[in-house]
Design an enzyme around this catalytic site. Structure first.
Site, mmCIF file in Angstrom:
data_model
loop_
_atom_site.group_PDB
_atom_site.id
_atom_site.type_symbol
_atom_site.label_atom_id
_atom_site.label_comp_id
_atom_site.label_asym_id
_atom_site.label_seq_id
_atom_site.Cartn_x
_atom_site.Cartn_y
_atom_site.Cartn_z
ATOM 1 N N GLY A 130 0.812 -1.211 0.000
ATOM 2 C CA GLY A 130 0.000 0.000 0.000
ATOM 3 C C GLY A 130 0.840 1.253 0.000
ATOM 4 N N TYR A 131 1.891 1.264 0.800
ATOM 5 C CA TYR A 131 2.788 2.419 0.874
ATOM 6 C C TYR A 131 3.477 2.661 -0.468
ATOM 7 C CZ TYR A 131 6.727 5.283 2.541
ATOM 8 O OH TYR A 131 7.660 6.279 2.720
ATOM 9 N N VAL A 132 3.995 1.595 -1.072
ATOM 10 C CA VAL A 132 4.681 1.734 -2.356
ATOM 11 C C VAL A 132 3.715 2.203 -3.446
ATOM 12 C CG1 VAL A 132 5.725 0.386 -4.222
ATOM 13 C CG2 VAL A 132 6.626 0.223 -1.915
ATOM 14 N N SER A 170 1.316 4.242 -3.081
ATOM 15 C CA SER A 170 1.172 5.694 -2.932
ATOM 16 C C SER A 170 2.411 6.430 -3.421
ATOM 17 C CB SER A 170 0.876 6.049 -1.468
ATOM 18 O OG SER A 170 2.004 5.864 -0.631
#
Length: 247
Positions: free
Chosen positions: A155-157, A159
């Protein structure tokens, strides 16, 4: 806050009260920038940092608010322009990282990350594109995990990959304005954001993952930002992987 008394360049650093943002602020002040230190929630840390800068003879201002709120950020840019007469460099260090496998990631957490990391970067970059003076720079933040693809970072990547693409397009949209737009993508860096939730074995393994066999320090990242904010006028539309050689 002190009024500008020299012809210093002016920078706004979102997320400037802690971690990498704090070291970016300190480095820019050392380079004779007047700096607006933005905070989202920790006003006290931002005020302490600014007070220290002013006592040492530098120029600084505290500004705060949700980076994803376009009205709030427009007011922040207004404050900086009134205090210092304009803005030359905008640095988006504000971000959120919540780790989970993709299959288990809470979608509310995904929405929170996307609001801060994607919408927040977009809102700040939009204001910066309208207001940064000729000869200035816009510097966004991604992560080296867009290349290393570590599990639990999905999820972070997602974004941060959006931030990288946004950067490339904005650099081209600002053709003719003499404003550079780049992204810094740190590797494992010893900040509370990175260290939170990791056991000692995990941290040690990541420390050995680079040829330099150590974690990055916030000062390492600030060095790259200072380069892009100052002398790097021929670096534009790039993602700079500041990661000690992490493959």
């Amino acid at each position: 806050m002190t009024k500008q008394t020299t012809h210093s360049r002016v920078a706004l650093v979102t997320g400037g009260s802690g971690g990498i943002g704090r070291e970016v602020v300190k480095r820019l002040v050392a380079d004779n920038f007047a700096v607006a230190v933005h905070y989202a929630s920790n006003k006290e840390k931002a005020e302490t940092l600014v007070a220290d800068i002013i006592v040492a003879g530098g120029q600084a201002l505290v500004v705060g608010g949700d980076v994803a709120d376009e009205k709030v950020m427009a007011q922040v840019f207004d404050e900086v322009e009134v205090a210092f007469g304009g803005i030359d460099v905008v640095i988006n260090t504000a971000g959120m990282m919540l780790l989970s496998t993709i299959v288990d990631l809470n979608l509310d957490d995904l929405d929170r990350m996307f609001r801060t990391n994607i919408r927040g970067t977009f809102v700040v970059a939009q204001q910066a594109a309208r207001r940064v003076r000729s000869g200035g720079a816009i510097i966004n933040f991604s992560t080296s995990v867009t290349r290393t693809q570590f599990p639990t970072y999905g999820g972070y990547v997602a974004s941060k990959a959006a931030v990288e693409s946004m950067t490339m397009i904005l650099a081209r949209e600002l053709r003719g304005k003499d404003i550079t737009v780049n992204t810094v993508a740190p590797g494992p860096t010893a900040t509370p954001l990175f260290l939170n939730g990791k056991d000692e074995a995990t941290i040690n393994n990541l420390s050995k993952a680079t040829p330099l066999e150590r974690l990055g320090q916030p000062e390492d990242i600030a060095e790259t930002v200072a380069f892009l904010a100052g002398p790097a006028r021929w670096v534009n539309g790039q993602v700079i992987f500041t990661n000690g050689g992490l493959a």
